[in-house]
Design a protein around this motif. Structure first.
Motif, PDB file in Angstrom:
ATOM      1  N   ILE A  19       0.841  -1.200   0.000  1.00 49.72           N
ATOM      2  CA  ILE A  19       0.000   0.000   0.000  1.00 49.72           C
ATOM      3  C   ILE A  19       0.875   1.249   0.000  1.00 49.72           C
ATOM      4  CG2 ILE A  19      -1.643   1.344   1.377  1.00 49.72           C
ATOM      5  CD1 ILE A  19      -2.800  -1.384   2.292  1.00 49.72           C
ATOM      6  N   GLU A  20       1.927   1.263   0.808  1.00 53.32           N
ATOM      7  CA  GLU A  20       2.818   2.420   0.885  1.00 53.32           C
ATOM      8  C   GLU A  20       3.606   2.638  -0.406  1.00 53.32           C
ATOM      9  OE1 GLU A  20       3.538   4.787   3.242  1.00 53.32           O
ATOM     10  OE2 GLU A  20       1.818   4.083   4.377  1.00 53.32           O
ATOM     11  N   ARG A  21       3.908   1.570  -1.129  1.00 55.66           N
ATOM     12  CA  ARG A  21       4.759   1.667  -2.315  1.00 55.66           C
ATOM     13  C   ARG A  21       3.985   1.998  -3.595  1.00 55.66           C
ATOM     14  NH1 ARG A  21       9.790   2.263  -2.063  1.00 55.66           N
ATOM     15  NH2 ARG A  21      10.065   1.223  -4.019  1.00 55.66           N
ATOM     16  N   THR A  22       2.670   2.004  -3.570  1.00 59.15           N
ATOM     17  CA  THR A  22       1.900   2.203  -4.790  1.00 59.15           C
ATOM     18  C   THR A  22       1.599   3.672  -5.039  1.00 59.15           C
ATOM     19  OG1 THR A  22      -0.165   1.872  -3.599  1.00 59.15           O
ATOM     20  CG2 THR A  22       0.786  -0.052  -4.690  1.00 59.15           C
ATOM     21  N   GLY A  23       1.402   3.988  -6.311  1.00 57.37           N
ATOM     22  CA  GLY A  23       0.958   5.313  -6.729  1.00 57.37           C
ATOM     23  C   GLY A  23       2.002   6.396  -6.581  1.00 57.37           C
ATOM     24  N   LYS A  77       0.775  17.571  -7.557  1.00 57.02           N
ATOM     25  CA  LYS A  77      -0.409  17.179  -6.798  1.00 57.02           C
ATOM     26  C   LYS A  77      -0.386  15.670  -6.631  1.00 57.02           C
ATOM     27  CE  LYS A  77      -2.985  21.053  -8.550  1.00 57.02           C
ATOM     28  NZ  LYS A  77      -3.845  21.537  -9.587  1.00 57.02           N
ATOM     29  N   GLY A  78      -0.485  15.225  -5.402  1.00 55.43           N
ATOM     30  CA  GLY A  78      -0.456  13.796  -5.120  1.00 55.43           C
ATOM     31  C   GLY A  78       0.816  13.388  -4.420  1.00 55.43           C
ATOM     32  N   LYS A  79       1.019  12.099  -4.360  1.00 52.53           N
ATOM     33  CA  LYS A  79       2.129  11.526  -3.621  1.00 52.53           C
ATOM     34  C   LYS A  79       3.434  11.621  -4.408  1.00 52.53           C
ATOM     35  CE  LYS A  79       3.649   7.323  -1.401  1.00 52.53           C
ATOM     36  NZ  LYS A  79       3.317   6.008  -0.932  1.00 52.53           N
ATOM     37  N   VAL A  80       4.506  11.920  -3.689  1.00 58.79           N
ATOM     38  CA  VAL A  80       5.859  11.834  -4.234  1.00 58.79           C
ATOM     39  C   VAL A  80       6.534  10.680  -3.504  1.00 58.79           C
ATOM     40  CG1 VAL A  80       8.039  13.006  -4.616  1.00 58.79           C
ATOM     41  CG2 VAL A  80       5.917  14.315  -4.674  1.00 58.79           C
ATOM     42  N   VAL A 110      -5.443   4.727   4.903  1.00 52.95           N
ATOM     43  CA  VAL A 110      -5.892   6.106   5.114  1.00 52.95           C
ATOM     44  C   VAL A 110      -4.798   7.086   4.711  1.00 52.95           C
ATOM     45  CG1 VAL A 110      -6.534   7.790   6.889  1.00 52.95           C
ATOM     46  CG2 VAL A 110      -7.567   5.517   6.883  1.00 52.95           C
ATOM     47  N   LYS A 111      -3.561   6.784   5.078  1.00 55.13           N
ATOM     48  CA  LYS A 111      -2.430   7.652   4.721  1.00 55.13           C
ATOM     49  C   LYS A 111      -2.269   7.736   3.209  1.00 55.13           C
ATOM     50  CE  LYS A 111       2.523   8.023   5.406  1.00 55.13           C
ATOM     51  NZ  LYS A 111       3.704   7.327   5.893  1.00 55.13           N
ATOM     52  N   ARG A 112      -2.420   6.624   2.529  1.00 50.56           N
ATOM     53  CA  ARG A 112      -2.268   6.596   1.069  1.00 50.56           C
ATOM     54  C   ARG A 112      -3.386   7.386   0.388  1.00 50.56           C
ATOM     55  NH1 ARG A 112      -1.431   7.796  -2.995  1.00 50.56           N
ATOM     56  NH2 ARG A 112      -1.214   6.605  -4.892  1.00 50.56           N
ATOM     57  N   ILE A 113      -4.608   7.249   0.854  1.00 55.39           N
ATOM     58  CA  ILE A 113      -5.729   7.986   0.266  1.00 55.39           C
ATOM     59  C   ILE A 113      -5.560   9.489   0.494  1.00 55.39           C
ATOM     60  CG2 ILE A 113      -8.207   8.404   0.447  1.00 55.39           C
ATOM     61  CD1 ILE A 113      -8.513   5.372   0.963  1.00 55.39           C
ATOM     62  N   SER A 114      -5.145   9.879   1.697  1.00 57.04           N
ATOM     63  CA  SER A 114      -4.965  11.308   1.982  1.00 57.04           C
ATOM     64  C   SER A 114      -3.800  11.907   1.207  1.00 57.04           C
ATOM     65  CB  SER A 114      -4.783  11.534   3.477  1.00 57.04           C
ATOM     66  OG  SER A 114      -3.569  10.987   3.911  1.00 57.04           O
ATOM     67  N   SER A 115      -2.818  11.104   0.837  1.00 51.71           N
ATOM     68  CA  SER A 115      -1.678  11.633   0.073  1.00 51.71           C
ATOM     69  C   SER A 115      -2.068  12.029  -1.346  1.00 51.71           C
ATOM     70  CB  SER A 115      -0.530  10.618   0.038  1.00 51.71           C
ATOM     71  OG  SER A 115      -0.864   9.508  -0.763  1.00 51.71           O
ATOM     72  N   ASN A 116      -3.196  11.539  -1.842  1.00 52.52           N
ATOM     73  CA  ASN A 116      -3.660  11.944  -3.171  1.00 52.52           C
ATOM     74  C   ASN A 116      -4.059  13.411  -3.219  1.00 52.52           C
ATOM     75  OD1 ASN A 116      -3.326   9.419  -4.331  1.00 52.52           O
ATOM     76  ND2 ASN A 116      -5.383   8.773  -3.812  1.00 52.52           N
ATOM     77  N   PHE A 117      -4.352  14.005  -2.078  1.00 55.62           N
ATOM     78  CA  PHE A 117      -4.814  15.381  -2.021  1.00 55.62           C
ATOM     79  C   PHE A 117      -3.719  16.364  -1.598  1.00 55.62           C
ATOM     80  CE2 PHE A 117      -8.390  12.548  -1.095  1.00 55.62           C
ATOM     81  CZ  PHE A 117      -9.192  12.853  -2.176  1.00 55.62           C
ATOM     82  N   GLU A 118      -2.504  15.872  -1.392  1.00 51.71           N
ATOM     83  CA  GLU A 118      -1.397  16.737  -0.989  1.00 51.71           C
ATOM     84  C   GLU A 118      -0.861  17.515  -2.186  1.00 51.71           C
ATOM     85  OE1 GLU A 118       1.493  14.076   0.586  1.00 51.71           O
ATOM     86  OE2 GLU A 118       0.443  13.841   2.496  1.00 51.71           O
TER      87      GLU A 118
END
Length: 150
Positions: A19-23, A77-80, A110-118
């Protein structure tokens, strides 16, 4: 019994790490040529030349002793992603024989979903030959979250 416990560790220890490694965009792949970076992230939000004296303080402090030609600031926008994403979750799963996954998987989700909005500011510094010599990622408050020297 040992083989069964090793199999259970292997079976249960990968979910939160995955989960942490995706996207997201991988940080180490961003420090490329200016043309490639503009194709990947679009037009930069700010461009500074080597004679600019109006650099933001956090960028000035990092580039004060560098010989650079251009500084580009892109908004991401999103995860780096960074190379260490998922490593703590993997170690915790191994140390607890996979039991920690009961708690860590929902937290990672939850952390992964919220990182989409960073939103992040990606600052890349180029020398006179067009090579990326420094790249940094800042959050919206100007706090440095990642750096890479090349």
């Amino acid at each position: 019994m040992r083989i069964l416990s090793c199999f259970l560790i292997f079976l249960l220890s990968g979910c939160s790490t995955l989960i942490e490694r995706t996207g997201g965009i991988e940080h180490h792949k961003l420090c490329t040529s200016i043309d490639e970076l503009n194709k990947l992230l679009g037009k930069p939000k700010l461009v500074y030349g080597h004679n600019d004296h109006n650099l933001p303080n956090h960028i000035f402090l990092r580039t004060n002793n560098l010989s650079y030609e251009k500084i580009l600031v892109h908004e991401i926008k999103g995860k780096v992603k960074k190379a260490s994403d998922g490593v703590p979750q993997m170690y915790l799963a191994i140390l607890t024989f996979g039991i920690s996954e009961v708690i860590v998987v929902p937290v990672s989700t939850v952390k992964r979903i919220s990182s989409n909005f960073e939103k992040h500011d990606y600052v890349s510094v180029y020398d006179e030959h067009g090579r990326c010599i420094l790249s940094e990622v800042y959050d919206t408050n100007g706090n440095q979250t990642m750096t890479g020297w090349y």
